[in-house]
Design a protein around this motif. Structure first.
Motif, PDB file in Angstrom:
ATOM      1  N   GLY B  57      10.557  -5.668  -6.094  1.00  0.00           N
ATOM      2  CA  GLY B  57      10.911  -7.084  -6.069  1.00  0.00           C
ATOM      3  C   GLY B  57      10.169  -7.929  -5.054  1.00  0.00           C
ATOM      4  O   GLY B  57      10.416  -9.136  -4.935  1.00  0.00           O
ATOM      5  N   ILE B  58       9.241  -7.339  -4.321  1.00  0.00           N
ATOM      6  CA  ILE B  58       8.422  -8.149  -3.424  1.00  0.00           C
ATOM      7  C   ILE B  58       6.934  -7.952  -3.738  1.00  0.00           C
ATOM      8  O   ILE B  58       6.061  -8.611  -3.171  1.00  0.00           O
ATOM      9  CB  ILE B  58       8.753  -7.838  -1.941  1.00  0.00           C
ATOM     10  N   GLY B  59       6.689  -7.009  -4.712  1.00  0.00           N
ATOM     11  CA  GLY B  59       5.317  -6.816  -5.176  1.00  0.00           C
ATOM     12  C   GLY B  59       4.686  -5.514  -4.742  1.00  0.00           C
ATOM     13  O   GLY B  59       3.569  -5.199  -5.124  1.00  0.00           O
ATOM     14  N   THR B  60       5.397  -4.741  -3.920  1.00  0.00           N
ATOM     15  CA  THR B  60       4.868  -3.425  -3.527  1.00  0.00           C
ATOM     16  C   THR B  60       4.822  -2.502  -4.740  1.00  0.00           C
ATOM     17  O   THR B  60       5.763  -2.472  -5.526  1.00  0.00           O
ATOM     18  CB  THR B  60       5.760  -2.803  -2.428  1.00  0.00           C
ATOM     19  N   VAL B  61       3.704  -1.772  -4.865  1.00  0.00           N
ATOM     20  CA  VAL B  61       3.605  -0.771  -5.935  1.00  0.00           C
ATOM     21  C   VAL B  61       3.806   0.603  -5.304  1.00  0.00           C
ATOM     22  O   VAL B  61       3.098   0.948  -4.346  1.00  0.00           O
ATOM     23  CB  VAL B  61       2.220  -0.809  -6.614  1.00  0.00           C
ATOM     24  N   ILE B  62       4.766   1.358  -5.808  1.00  0.00           N
ATOM     25  CA  ILE B  62       4.909   2.739  -5.340  1.00  0.00           C
ATOM     26  C   ILE B  62       4.893   3.684  -6.534  1.00  0.00           C
ATOM     27  O   ILE B  62       5.625   3.485  -7.509  1.00  0.00           O
ATOM     28  CB  ILE B  62       6.231   2.980  -4.567  1.00  0.00           C
ATOM     29  N   GLY B  63       3.991   4.647  -6.442  1.00  0.00           N
ATOM     30  CA  GLY B  63       3.963   5.702  -7.464  1.00  0.00           C
ATOM     31  C   GLY B  63       4.637   6.923  -6.871  1.00  0.00           C
ATOM     32  O   GLY B  63       4.169   7.478  -5.886  1.00  0.00           O
ATOM     33  N   LYS B  64       5.789   7.327  -7.495  1.00  0.00           N
ATOM     34  CA  LYS B  64       6.550   8.442  -6.912  1.00  0.00           C
ATOM     35  C   LYS B  64       6.232   9.741  -7.637  1.00  0.00           C
ATOM     36  O   LYS B  64       6.175   9.777  -8.873  1.00  0.00           O
ATOM     37  CB  LYS B  64       8.047   8.145  -7.021  1.00  0.00           C
ATOM     38  N   SER B  65       6.062  10.752  -6.858  1.00  0.00           N
ATOM     39  CA  SER B  65       5.799  12.054  -7.443  1.00  0.00           C
ATOM     40  C   SER B  65       7.091  12.632  -8.009  1.00  0.00           C
ATOM     41  O   SER B  65       8.124  12.585  -7.346  1.00  0.00           O
ATOM     42  CB  SER B  65       5.232  12.990  -6.377  1.00  0.00           C
ATOM     43  N   SER B 118       1.015   0.794  -2.541  1.00  0.00           N
ATOM     44  CA  SER B 118       0.218  -0.373  -2.160  1.00  0.00           C
ATOM     45  C   SER B 118       1.201  -1.421  -1.663  1.00  0.00           C
ATOM     46  O   SER B 118       1.918  -2.065  -2.446  1.00  0.00           O
ATOM     47  CB  SER B 118      -0.576  -0.936  -3.340  1.00  0.00           C
ATOM     48  N   TRP B 119       1.250  -1.605  -0.346  1.00  0.00           N
ATOM     49  CA  TRP B 119       2.214  -2.525   0.252  1.00  0.00           C
ATOM     50  C   TRP B 119       1.863  -3.970  -0.087  1.00  0.00           C
ATOM     51  O   TRP B 119       0.691  -4.358  -0.048  1.00  0.00           O
ATOM     52  CB  TRP B 119       2.245  -2.360   1.778  1.00  0.00           C
ATOM     53  N   ALA B 120       2.907  -4.716  -0.411  1.00  0.00           N
ATOM     54  CA  ALA B 120       2.713  -6.139  -0.732  1.00  0.00           C
ATOM     55  C   ALA B 120       2.329  -6.912   0.532  1.00  0.00           C
ATOM     56  O   ALA B 120       2.854  -6.641   1.615  1.00  0.00           O
ATOM     57  CB  ALA B 120       4.007  -6.704  -1.301  1.00  0.00           C
ATOM     58  N   ASP B 121       1.384  -7.817   0.405  1.00  0.00           N
ATOM     59  CA  ASP B 121       1.176  -8.866   1.413  1.00  0.00           C
ATOM     60  C   ASP B 121       0.913  -8.350   2.827  1.00  0.00           C
ATOM     61  O   ASP B 121       1.415  -8.909   3.795  1.00  0.00           O
ATOM     62  CB  ASP B 121       2.405  -9.791   1.425  1.00  0.00           C
ATOM     63  N   GLU B 122       0.091  -7.306   2.932  1.00  0.00           N
ATOM     64  CA  GLU B 122      -0.268  -6.850   4.278  1.00  0.00           C
ATOM     65  C   GLU B 122      -0.964  -7.992   5.023  1.00  0.00           C
ATOM     66  O   GLU B 122      -0.861  -8.133   6.237  1.00  0.00           O
ATOM     67  CB  GLU B 122      -1.186  -5.626   4.203  1.00  0.00           C
ATOM     68  N   GLU B 123      -1.701  -8.821   4.267  1.00  0.00           N
ATOM     69  CA  GLU B 123      -2.495  -9.880   4.886  1.00  0.00           C
ATOM     70  C   GLU B 123      -1.646 -11.065   5.359  1.00  0.00           C
ATOM     71  O   GLU B 123      -2.165 -12.029   5.910  1.00  0.00           O
ATOM     72  CB  GLU B 123      -3.593 -10.357   3.932  1.00  0.00           C
ATOM     73  N   GLN B 128       4.743 -11.620   7.854  1.00  0.00           N
ATOM     74  CA  GLN B 128       3.904 -10.641   8.536  1.00  0.00           C
ATOM     75  C   GLN B 128       4.105  -9.282   7.893  1.00  0.00           C
ATOM     76  O   GLN B 128       5.190  -8.720   7.957  1.00  0.00           O
ATOM     77  CB  GLN B 128       4.277 -10.596  10.022  1.00  0.00           C
ATOM     78  N   MET B 129       3.077  -8.771   7.192  1.00  0.00           N
ATOM     79  CA  MET B 129       3.170  -7.468   6.528  1.00  0.00           C
ATOM     80  C   MET B 129       4.470  -7.361   5.745  1.00  0.00           C
ATOM     81  O   MET B 129       5.247  -6.403   5.899  1.00  0.00           O
ATOM     82  CB  MET B 129       3.058  -6.339   7.553  1.00  0.00           C
ATOM     83  N   THR B 130       4.698  -8.333   4.921  1.00  0.00           N
ATOM     84  CA  THR B 130       5.976  -8.515   4.224  1.00  0.00           C
ATOM     85  C   THR B 130       6.424  -7.261   3.474  1.00  0.00           C
ATOM     86  O   THR B 130       7.598  -6.884   3.535  1.00  0.00           O
ATOM     87  CB  THR B 130       5.837  -9.679   3.229  1.00  0.00           C
ATOM     88  N   GLY B 131       5.485  -6.622   2.757  1.00  0.00           N
ATOM     89  CA  GLY B 131       5.841  -5.497   1.897  1.00  0.00           C
ATOM     90  C   GLY B 131       6.341  -4.295   2.669  1.00  0.00           C
ATOM     91  O   GLY B 131       7.426  -3.771   2.386  1.00  0.00           O
ATOM     92  N   SER B 132       5.582  -3.873   3.681  1.00  0.00           N
ATOM     93  CA  SER B 132       5.998  -2.672   4.410  1.00  0.00           C
ATOM     94  C   SER B 132       7.251  -2.969   5.229  1.00  0.00           C
ATOM     95  O   SER B 132       8.120  -2.108   5.387  1.00  0.00           O
ATOM     96  CB  SER B 132       4.864  -2.138   5.291  1.00  0.00           C
ATOM     97  N   ARG B 133       7.369  -4.210   5.745  1.00  0.00           N
ATOM     98  CA  ARG B 133       8.574  -4.543   6.494  1.00  0.00           C
ATOM     99  C   ARG B 133       9.808  -4.595   5.571  1.00  0.00           C
ATOM    100  O   ARG B 133      10.914  -4.202   5.974  1.00  0.00           O
ATOM    101  CB  ARG B 133       8.381  -5.860   7.245  1.00  0.00           C
TER     102      ARG B 133
END
Lengths: 357, 357
Positions: B57-65, B118-123, B128-133
């Motif tokens: 919901g914030i744009g982060t892509v996670i591929g789970k094994s 792929s974390w959303a909005d690192e830039e 500030q680093m919205t996705g990982s936060r």
């Protein structure tokens, strides 16, 4: 002995401050509606004083004395900086007007001829001291064609038309007409006040030299670029500026000034090592030898910075006006008068600002 | 022994650079149409690699094994700065993807679980680093409500809606799920190249301290204000900056950096003595003790400038991030691998830039 009418003088100064009044000062840039209005009012006051006023094709107001014989020109400018002060310039014009009136009222001096001028655009909204330069033939018709308002871009021709001056000829100095030019002006520094003086007798108008210094480095990431391999243009600029402040006093005269009023670094982000920097260094003195010594010192500092690296530095001359000495007989006459009217309250000093003269 | 497929890896890196290609780089700010498109492509590649992808919901892509057992998280970010580079961030994501594929292809390692992000909005276009936060619970629903694009002002909610993500839940870190997080990244400095190295083993992510220094003087005419009575805020700033450059090396570590990337003087005209000046000083190190020593030295310099006058100086802390040490067992594993595959071509070094980790 002619006598100034202080009340009349102050009333005129206060009256003209109504045109474009802004807070405690005045907003009256050249050819603004308020400026044009004030010029018509001024021409009217000149007429009442027995002068023959014209508003010429660039906006300068000159009140000519119908008298013959040796002739003095007095004046200054009535245009202002945006939101400017109420006395700057205006005082010199109204002083001229009052002198003309006072001389005319005293039978002993009624024969003396004084012309009074308010130069157009001393504040340089359309060029540099457009009115007085036009008067001495340094601003041509082609210059007028090209001139645009520095902020708004309006062509000067359009503004002259709006002021009803587009078909009016310009006034030009007739060689030999004047014995001299006299301009009273408020002091723009704090020297008189600090020294408890009332009159500064201007010995010279300073010369001004200006240089643009451009520093070339390499733009980089401020986190990942190690200090030893950086080429930081901002640091190079700061180091050179520091050198200037350290080394200029050694060649300075008692009234020299030097200033960096403009500087920038690029790209200007907190986390980026600047790749480019620029500053403008200006210095002023009434003595051309001191100006030359400053210039030589600057060249030395620039060469030194260039040699040390790691950034490049380029130094370009932007302007170089010569200092102008005032006429010694005028100085003595003013001094004599100051001794009589304001004993111990006068000093000789150079003018640090530029003027129409 | 699993083997990376270099051709496949490069083909993916080149393919993703097509989304928002700009000159030799890429223009793909988070939630731009090109960014959203690239996320769908990435999710597709993850699926082909046997991972189970979500775009949250914030744009982060996670591929789970789908595998069980000890689990590694790998990744970085695929969003870019405006007109950014094609490798920054992206490389770490595609490396993660390729590692997942390579492990799966080798029967010896096929059981190992790797999630790829792929974390959303690192830039930091929306924060500030919205996705990982967001992933670690440091960016709330209320933060999303408030977030606007830093340049365009568009509300984040609107952009998420346009991307079709407004009704999608966000992914959150499940405590204990991962043994560690691994992020490959291009070097953003020139240390590896200068030292003829190929691999930098990151020992720590530096801490960053930033201060805004504001200098208060008196704005004046650069021609008429004598040097001894000036209070030039530009000179005060330059003197202090000079002090910083002279005195910081004494407390510096081998990899410390300090930078003034932003400074200005007001009003910024060549013939006006600046009445106000401002600069931002930032310094970074992986050692908190060195950061503290820099801060103490800065306070000393500021107090000294304040004492000497004639201008005031105000120093405000803008940010203070702690350095983060990397896990020693990870370091050793990477080093061991570097010794085998790139002998003599690796060094240990801190990361000067900020990262999602």
């Amino acid at each position: 002995m002619p006598k100034i009418n202080g009340e009349r003088l102050l009333a005129d100064l206060r009256r003209i401050a109504d045109f474009g009044r802004y807070e405690t000062g005045v907003h009256r840039p050249h050819l603004s509606p308020q400026d044009v209005e004030s010029r018509h009012w001024l021409a009217g006051r000149m007429k009442e004083a027995g002068l023959e006023p014209v508003i010429d094709g660039i906006g300068t107001v000159i009140g000519k004395s119908p008298k013959t014989g040796p002739r003095l020109l007095m004046g200054s400018h009535t245009d202002t900086q945006p939101r400017g002060g109420w006395l700057d310039g205006v005082m010199g014009v109204i002083y001229g007007l009052e002198v003309a009136r006072a001389l005319a009222e005293d039978p002993e001096t009624a024969h003396l001829a004084v012309d009074v001028a308010s130069w157009a655009d001393e504040e340089g909204h359309w060029g540099q001291m457009t009115g007085s330069r036009s008067f001495v033939g340094m601003f041509s018709e082609a210059d007028i064609d090209k001139a645009k308002h520095r902020d708004e871009g309006t062509p000067m021709r359009e503004a002259l038309k709006a002021a009803g001056l587009d078909k009016t000829p310009r006034e030009h100095l007739v060689e030999g007409r004047y014995r001299g030019y006299l301009e009273a002006h408020i002091e723009q520094g704090g020297l008189l006040e600090a020294g408890d003086k009332r009159i500064g007798i201007v010995t010279a108008i300073v010369g001004i030299m200006a240089f643009r210094l451009t520093f070339g480095g390499i733009q980089n990431h401020a986190g990942t670029t190690p200090m030893p391999i950086r080429k930081d243009a901002g640091v190079a600029m700061m180091r050179l500026y520091n050198d200037v402040m350290d080394k200029f006093p050694a060649v300075s005269g008692p009234r020299s000034v030097w200033t960096v009023g403009k500087m920038s670094i690029e790209p200007g982000a907190p986390a980026i090592v600047p790749g480019r920097a620029e500053m403008i260094l200006q210095f002023r003195d009434a003595d051309i030898k001191i100006l030359q010594a400053f210039e030589a010192k600057l060249m030395e500092i620039v060469a030194d910075s260039q040699k040390k690296g790691p950034c490049t530095v380029e130094c370009v001359n932007l302007s170089r006006t010569q200092p102008l000495l005032m006429d010694e007989r005028f100085l003595e006459a003013i001094e004599e008068s100051a001794v009589a009217h304001a004993p111990e309250k006068h000093i000789r000093m150079p003018s640090g600002a530029g003027h129409d003269a």
